[in-house]
Write a protein that holds these residues in place. Structure first.
Motif, PDB file in Angstrom:
ATOM      1  N   ILE A 148       4.107  30.570  98.067  1.00 23.45           N
ATOM      2  CA  ILE A 148       4.099  30.537  96.605  1.00 23.45           C
ATOM      3  C   ILE A 148       3.391  31.796  96.124  1.00 23.45           C
ATOM      4  CG2 ILE A 148       1.987  29.139  96.502  1.00 23.45           C
ATOM      5  CD1 ILE A 148       3.271  27.759  93.996  1.00 23.45           C
ATOM      6  N   SER A 149       3.973  32.450  95.134  1.00 30.08           N
ATOM      7  CA  SER A 149       3.372  33.668  94.586  1.00 30.08           C
ATOM      8  C   SER A 149       2.840  33.389  93.178  1.00 30.08           C
ATOM      9  CB  SER A 149       4.403  34.798  94.538  1.00 30.08           C
ATOM     10  OG  SER A 149       5.426  34.500  93.597  1.00 30.08           O
ATOM     11  N   ILE A 150       2.031  34.319  92.681  1.00 36.81           N
ATOM     12  CA  ILE A 150       1.491  34.185  91.322  1.00 36.81           C
ATOM     13  C   ILE A 150       1.471  35.552  90.654  1.00 36.81           C
ATOM     14  CG2 ILE A 150      -0.893  34.434  92.073  1.00 36.81           C
ATOM     15  CD1 ILE A 150      -1.666  32.436  89.815  1.00 36.81           C
ATOM     16  N   LYS A 151       1.803  35.548  89.367  1.00 34.82           N
ATOM     17  CA  LYS A 151       1.758  36.761  88.548  1.00 34.82           C
ATOM     18  C   LYS A 151       1.236  36.355  87.174  1.00 34.82           C
ATOM     19  CE  LYS A 151       4.647  40.535  86.902  1.00 34.82           C
ATOM     20  NZ  LYS A 151       6.012  41.097  86.847  1.00 34.82           N
ATOM     21  N   SER A 152       0.298  37.146  86.648  1.00 37.69           N
ATOM     22  CA  SER A 152      -0.275  36.874  85.332  1.00 37.69           C
ATOM     23  C   SER A 152       0.374  37.785  84.295  1.00 37.69           C
ATOM     24  CB  SER A 152      -1.784  37.130  85.373  1.00 37.69           C
ATOM     25  OG  SER A 152      -2.330  37.016  84.086  1.00 37.69           O
ATOM     26  N   ASP A 153       0.564  37.272  83.081  1.00 43.49           N
ATOM     27  CA  ASP A 153       1.132  38.124  82.031  1.00 43.49           C
ATOM     28  C   ASP A 153       0.074  39.025  81.390  1.00 43.49           C
ATOM     29  OD1 ASP A 153      -0.223  36.176  80.530  1.00 43.49           O
ATOM     30  OD2 ASP A 153       1.324  36.092  78.976  1.00 43.49           O
ATOM     31  N   LYS A 154      -1.215  38.770  81.692  1.00 41.52           N
ATOM     32  CA  LYS A 154      -2.298  39.580  81.128  1.00 41.52           C
ATOM     33  C   LYS A 154      -3.363  39.830  82.195  1.00 41.52           C
ATOM     34  CE  LYS A 154      -2.021  37.570  76.484  1.00 41.52           C
ATOM     35  NZ  LYS A 154      -1.401  36.274  76.473  1.00 41.52           N
ATOM     36  N   ALA A 155      -3.925  41.018  82.185  1.00 39.78           N
ATOM     37  CA  ALA A 155      -5.076  41.317  83.048  1.00 39.78           C
ATOM     38  C   ALA A 155      -6.366  41.048  82.281  1.00 39.78           C
ATOM     39  CB  ALA A 155      -5.029  42.767  83.515  1.00 39.78           C
TER      40      ALA A 155
ATOM     41  N   SER B 177      -6.719  38.053  89.156  1.00 40.43           N
ATOM     42  CA  SER B 177      -7.907  38.151  88.297  1.00 40.43           C
ATOM     43  C   SER B 177      -7.511  38.358  86.852  1.00 40.43           C
ATOM     44  CB  SER B 177      -8.790  39.319  88.745  1.00 40.43           C
ATOM     45  OG  SER B 177      -9.287  39.071  90.033  1.00 40.43           O
ATOM     46  N   VAL B 178      -8.201  37.645  85.973  1.00 43.44           N
ATOM     47  CA  VAL B 178      -8.024  37.805  84.536  1.00 43.44           C
ATOM     48  C   VAL B 178      -9.426  37.976  83.940  1.00 43.44           C
ATOM     49  CG1 VAL B 178      -7.241  36.737  82.380  1.00 43.44           C
ATOM     50  CG2 VAL B 178      -5.975  36.337  84.516  1.00 43.44           C
ATOM     51  N   THR B 179      -9.653  39.099  83.253  1.00 40.99           N
ATOM     52  CA  THR B 179     -10.931  39.338  82.622  1.00 40.99           C
ATOM     53  C   THR B 179     -10.905  38.743  81.219  1.00 40.99           C
ATOM     54  OG1 THR B 179     -11.217  41.357  83.892  1.00 40.99           O
ATOM     55  CG2 THR B 179     -12.596  41.102  81.926  1.00 40.99           C
ATOM     56  N   VAL B 180     -11.789  37.797  80.961  1.00 42.44           N
ATOM     57  CA  VAL B 180     -11.878  37.132  79.659  1.00 42.44           C
ATOM     58  C   VAL B 180     -12.992  37.800  78.868  1.00 42.44           C
ATOM     59  CG1 VAL B 180     -12.301  34.953  78.478  1.00 42.44           C
ATOM     60  CG2 VAL B 180     -10.978  34.981  80.607  1.00 42.44           C
ATOM     61  N   THR B 181     -12.671  38.214  77.621  1.00 41.72           N
ATOM     62  CA  THR B 181     -13.644  38.877  76.749  1.00 41.72           C
ATOM     63  C   THR B 181     -13.937  37.986  75.539  1.00 41.72           C
ATOM     64  OG1 THR B 181     -11.897  40.035  75.543  1.00 41.72           O
ATOM     65  CG2 THR B 181     -12.843  41.165  77.454  1.00 41.72           C
TER      66      THR B 181
END
Length: 141
Positions: free
Chosen positions: A54-61, A136-140
């Motif tokens: 299973i792969s994963i891709k995020s729409d936002k970094a 990884s997703v950086t949340v601000t």
């Protein structure tokens, strides 16, 4: 003497056949040829399955706190309607995140999350058979 000689040759042939067969025990007749038949080769090849992935891709970094972040991915060897669970790395352990979905008939999935935890958030998706790499997703603020 001739009977003993035949017995020795047959015993050696059976042992050689067992060695060639990788330790499989053959009961009954001994084949004269150690080469597998075409039908046997096909059966062996079809019984070897690729490991599920299973792969994963995020729409936002990077995303603002509580903004939706979508994850999409593809699967192999995982049946349609299989549950996909999002997990987040917390204190060195993968913890279930309150987001799930199911694998589609096209072997894909999509799910979104919202996080208020400011900083780098590492996510992955898992099924009973496979886990993706982390994203990884950086949340601000």
């Amino acid at each position: 003497m001739r009977v003993r000689s035949q017995l020795v040759r047959r015993s050696v042939a059976v042992l050689a056949g067992l060695t060639v067969a990788g330790g499989a025990v053959a009961l009954g007749t001994v084949q004269a040829s150690a080469a597998p038949t075409a039908g046997h080769s096909a059966q062996v090849a079809s019984s070897v399955a690729a490991a599920p992935t299973i792969s994963i891709k995020s729409d936002k970094a990077t995303a603002k706190a509580w903004a939706k972040v979508a994850f999409t991915g593809k699967t192999t060897g995982i049946a349609a309607n299989t549950k996909v669970q999002v997990q987040r790395l917390e204190n060195g352990k993968w913890v279930n995140f309150p987001a799930t979905t199911k694998v589609t008939s096209k072997a894909t999935y999509s799910v979104w999350v919202q996080s208020g935890r400011v900083g780098v958030n590492k996510f992955r998706v898992v099924t009973a058979k496979a886990a993706s790499a982390a994203v990884s997703v950086t949340v601000t603020k």
